[in-house]
Design a protein around this motif. Structure first.
Motif, PDB file in Angstrom:
ATOM      1  N   GLU A   1       0.834  -1.469   0.186  1.00  0.00           N
ATOM      2  CA  GLU A   1      -0.080   0.115   0.019  1.00  0.00           C
ATOM      3  C   GLU A   1       0.855   1.199   0.191  1.00  0.00           C
ATOM      4  O   GLU A   1       0.579   2.268  -0.609  1.00  0.00           O
ATOM      5  CB  GLU A   1      -1.088  -0.057   1.219  1.00  0.00           C
ATOM      6  N   CYS A   2       2.114   1.299   0.552  1.00  0.00           N
ATOM      7  CA  CYS A   2       2.803   2.435   0.719  1.00  0.00           C
ATOM      8  C   CYS A   2       3.465   2.663  -0.745  1.00  0.00           C
ATOM      9  O   CYS A   2       3.547   3.830  -0.990  1.00  0.00           O
ATOM     10  CB  CYS A   2       4.176   1.993   1.527  1.00  0.00           C
ATOM     11  N   ILE A   3       3.775   1.576  -1.577  1.00  0.00           N
ATOM     12  CA  ILE A   3       4.263   1.568  -2.813  1.00  0.00           C
ATOM     13  C   ILE A   3       2.899   2.293  -3.697  1.00  0.00           C
ATOM     14  O   ILE A   3       3.474   3.380  -4.598  1.00  0.00           O
ATOM     15  CB  ILE A   3       4.576   0.223  -3.315  1.00  0.00           C
ATOM     16  N   THR A   4       1.998   1.893  -3.452  1.00  0.00           N
ATOM     17  CA  THR A   4       0.854   2.524  -4.271  1.00  0.00           C
ATOM     18  C   THR A   4       0.837   4.120  -4.284  1.00  0.00           C
ATOM     19  O   THR A   4       0.535   4.906  -5.117  1.00  0.00           O
ATOM     20  CB  THR A   4      -0.539   2.000  -3.881  1.00  0.00           C
ATOM     21  N   ALA A   5       1.151   4.468  -2.825  1.00  0.00           N
ATOM     22  CA  ALA A   5       0.914   5.848  -2.626  1.00  0.00           C
ATOM     23  C   ALA A   5       2.104   6.320  -3.435  1.00  0.00           C
ATOM     24  O   ALA A   5       2.180   7.900  -3.846  1.00  0.00           O
ATOM     25  CB  ALA A   5       1.286   6.325  -1.236  1.00  0.00           C
ATOM     26  N   PHE A   6       3.085   6.041  -3.677  1.00  0.00           N
ATOM     27  CA  PHE A   6       4.595   6.517  -4.311  1.00  0.00           C
ATOM     28  C   PHE A   6       4.070   6.515  -5.800  1.00  0.00           C
ATOM     29  O   PHE A   6       4.201   7.305  -6.859  1.00  0.00           O
ATOM     30  CB  PHE A   6       5.775   5.701  -3.854  1.00  0.00           C
ATOM     31  N   ALA A   7       3.795   4.940  -6.336  1.00  0.00           N
ATOM     32  CA  ALA A   7       3.724   4.857  -7.708  1.00  0.00           C
ATOM     33  C   ALA A   7       2.420   4.670  -8.340  1.00  0.00           C
ATOM     34  O   ALA A   7       2.296   4.801  -9.857  1.00  0.00           O
ATOM     35  CB  ALA A   7       4.228   3.314  -7.891  1.00  0.00           C
ATOM     36  N   GLY A   8       1.422   4.943  -7.815  1.00  0.00           N
ATOM     37  CA  GLY A   8      -0.019   4.953  -8.327  1.00  0.00           C
ATOM     38  C   GLY A   8      -0.632   3.485  -8.123  1.00  0.00           C
ATOM     39  O   GLY A   8      -0.047   2.525  -7.748  1.00  0.00           O
ATOM     40  N   GLU A   9      -1.643   3.334  -8.887  1.00  0.00           N
ATOM     41  CA  GLU A   9      -2.510   2.053  -8.541  1.00  0.00           C
ATOM     42  C   GLU A   9      -1.895   0.876  -9.117  1.00  0.00           C
ATOM     43  O   GLU A   9      -1.988  -0.180  -8.640  1.00  0.00           O
ATOM     44  CB  GLU A   9      -4.044   2.217  -9.473  1.00  0.00           C
ATOM     45  N   ASN A  10      -1.076   0.958 -10.458  1.00  0.00           N
ATOM     46  CA  ASN A  10      -0.578  -0.185 -11.141  1.00  0.00           C
ATOM     47  C   ASN A  10       1.120  -0.106 -10.662  1.00  0.00           C
ATOM     48  O   ASN A  10       1.682   0.533 -11.350  1.00  0.00           O
ATOM     49  CB  ASN A  10      -0.812  -0.155 -12.555  1.00  0.00           C
ATOM     50  N   ILE A  11       1.244  -0.670  -9.644  1.00  0.00           N
ATOM     51  CA  ILE A  11       2.645  -0.642  -8.816  1.00  0.00           C
ATOM     52  C   ILE A  11       3.699  -1.403  -9.858  1.00  0.00           C
ATOM     53  O   ILE A  11       4.747  -1.257  -9.725  1.00  0.00           O
ATOM     54  CB  ILE A  11       2.719  -1.167  -7.661  1.00  0.00           C
ATOM     55  N   ASP A  12       3.117  -2.262 -10.788  1.00  0.00           N
ATOM     56  CA  ASP A  12       4.166  -3.002 -11.472  1.00  0.00           C
ATOM     57  C   ASP A  12       4.718  -2.075 -12.726  1.00  0.00           C
ATOM     58  O   ASP A  12       5.765  -2.649 -13.304  1.00  0.00           O
ATOM     59  CB  ASP A  12       3.369  -4.326 -12.222  1.00  0.00           C
ATOM     60  N   VAL A  13       4.353  -0.905 -12.982  1.00  0.00           N
ATOM     61  CA  VAL A  13       4.655  -0.207 -14.045  1.00  0.00           C
ATOM     62  C   VAL A  13       5.700   0.832 -13.605  1.00  0.00           C
ATOM     63  O   VAL A  13       5.484   1.390 -12.338  1.00  0.00           O
ATOM     64  CB  VAL A  13       3.421   0.607 -14.880  1.00  0.00           C
ATOM     65  N   ALA A  14       6.939   1.033 -14.133  1.00  0.00           N
ATOM     66  CA  ALA A  14       7.713   1.966 -13.614  1.00  0.00           C
ATOM     67  C   ALA A  14       7.426   3.195 -13.551  1.00  0.00           C
ATOM     68  O   ALA A  14       6.769   3.739 -14.465  1.00  0.00           O
ATOM     69  CB  ALA A  14       8.951   1.564 -14.307  1.00  0.00           C
ATOM     70  N   LYS A  15       7.967   4.054 -12.742  1.00  0.00           N
ATOM     71  CA  LYS A  15       7.459   5.431 -12.635  1.00  0.00           C
ATOM     72  C   LYS A  15       8.720   6.332 -13.267  1.00  0.00           C
ATOM     73  O   LYS A  15       9.817   6.102 -12.638  1.00  0.00           O
ATOM     74  CB  LYS A  15       7.461   5.979 -11.130  1.00  0.00           C
ATOM     75  N   LEU A  16       8.483   6.706 -14.232  1.00  0.00           N
ATOM     76  CA  LEU A  16       9.465   7.653 -15.084  1.00  0.00           C
ATOM     77  C   LEU A  16       9.559   8.951 -14.825  1.00  0.00           C
ATOM     78  O   LEU A  16       8.486   9.744 -14.578  1.00  0.00           O
ATOM     79  CB  LEU A  16       9.729   6.955 -16.465  1.00  0.00           C
ATOM     80  N   TYR A  17      10.517   9.609 -15.306  1.00  0.00           N
ATOM     81  CA  TYR A  17      10.720  11.257 -15.090  1.00  0.00           C
ATOM     82  C   TYR A  17      10.963  11.832 -16.362  1.00  0.00           C
ATOM     83  O   TYR A  17      11.768  11.151 -17.259  1.00  0.00           O
ATOM     84  CB  TYR A  17      11.616  11.459 -13.985  1.00  0.00           C
ATOM     85  N   PRO A  18      10.584  13.239 -16.536  1.00  0.00           N
ATOM     86  CA  PRO A  18      10.746  13.967 -17.644  1.00  0.00           C
ATOM     87  C   PRO A  18      12.231  13.756 -18.194  1.00  0.00           C
ATOM     88  O   PRO A  18      12.127  13.805 -19.649  1.00  0.00           O
ATOM     89  CB  PRO A  18      10.119  15.278 -17.384  1.00  0.00           C
ATOM     90  N   GLU A  19      13.047  14.188 -17.556  1.00  0.00           N
ATOM     91  CA  GLU A  19      14.548  14.152 -18.061  1.00  0.00           C
ATOM     92  C   GLU A  19      15.075  13.029 -18.208  1.00  0.00           C
ATOM     93  O   GLU A  19      16.430  12.987 -18.761  1.00  0.00           O
ATOM     94  CB  GLU A  19      15.191  15.319 -17.007  1.00  0.00           C
ATOM     95  N   ASP A  20      14.806  11.804 -18.288  1.00  0.00           N
ATOM     96  CA  ASP A  20      15.114  10.544 -18.359  1.00  0.00           C
ATOM     97  C   ASP A  20      15.999  10.612 -19.754  1.00  0.00           C
ATOM     98  O   ASP A  20      16.935   9.758 -20.125  1.00  0.00           O
ATOM     99  CB  ASP A  20      14.089   9.486 -18.136  1.00  0.00           C
ATOM    100  N   ALA A  21      15.104  10.839 -20.685  1.00  0.00           N
ATOM    101  CA  ALA A  21      15.630  10.911 -22.122  1.00  0.00           C
ATOM    102  C   ALA A  21      16.867  11.536 -22.514  1.00  0.00           C
ATOM    103  O   ALA A  21      17.629  11.219 -23.208  1.00  0.00           O
ATOM    104  CB  ALA A  21      14.736  11.394 -23.102  1.00  0.00           C
ATOM    105  N   HIS A  22      17.252  12.625 -21.324  1.00  0.00           N
ATOM    106  CA  HIS A  22      18.387  13.637 -21.589  1.00  0.00           C
ATOM    107  C   HIS A  22      19.853  12.492 -21.409  1.00  0.00           C
ATOM    108  O   HIS A  22      20.838  12.740 -21.751  1.00  0.00           O
ATOM    109  CB  HIS A  22      18.434  14.456 -20.541  1.00  0.00           C
TER     110      HIS A  22
END
Length: 104
Positions: free
Chosen positions: A62-83
């Motif tokens: 449940e703590c991971i859900t608070a960080f990652a959202g409902e589908n915790i199996d999907v990676a949380k990526l960030y806008p500058e990753d492509a850089h």
């Protein structure tokens, strides 16, 4: 305790910059989420450059859900990753930690 494992590769030239960026994004945001227990970052050289593994530790799913959202199996990526020419895993793995013994 739950361990959450995510991996990505990037060119060797971006290794230090990406690890710093990872601290500023994923590790920082994780550490601000209730139930976060800690993190480890691993690095190893691979043919494609550098493989970075982030393992975060959590009290419960449940703590991971608070960080990652409902589908915790999907990676949380960030806008500058492509850089960083990142090739991220889009899927993360979760493990129940059975044993946690640290020796110094």
């Amino acid at each position: 305790m739950i361990a959450r494992e995510w991996k990505a590769t990037c060119p060797k030239k971006h290794e230090e910059g990406f690890i710093g960026y990872l601290y500023e994004t994923g590790v920082k945001e994780s550490s601000e989420t209730p139930g976060f227990l800690g993190a480890q970052i691993f690095q190893r050289d691979v043919d494609e450059g550098v493989e970075i593994t982030l393992i975060t530790y959590w009290e419960a799913l449940e703590c991971i859900t608070a960080f990652a959202g409902e589908n915790i199996d999907v990676a949380k990526l960030y806008p500058e990753d492509a850089h960083y020419e990142l090739v991220p895993d889009r899927h993360v793995n979760h493990y129940h930690v059975v044993e946690n013994t640290w020796q110094r």
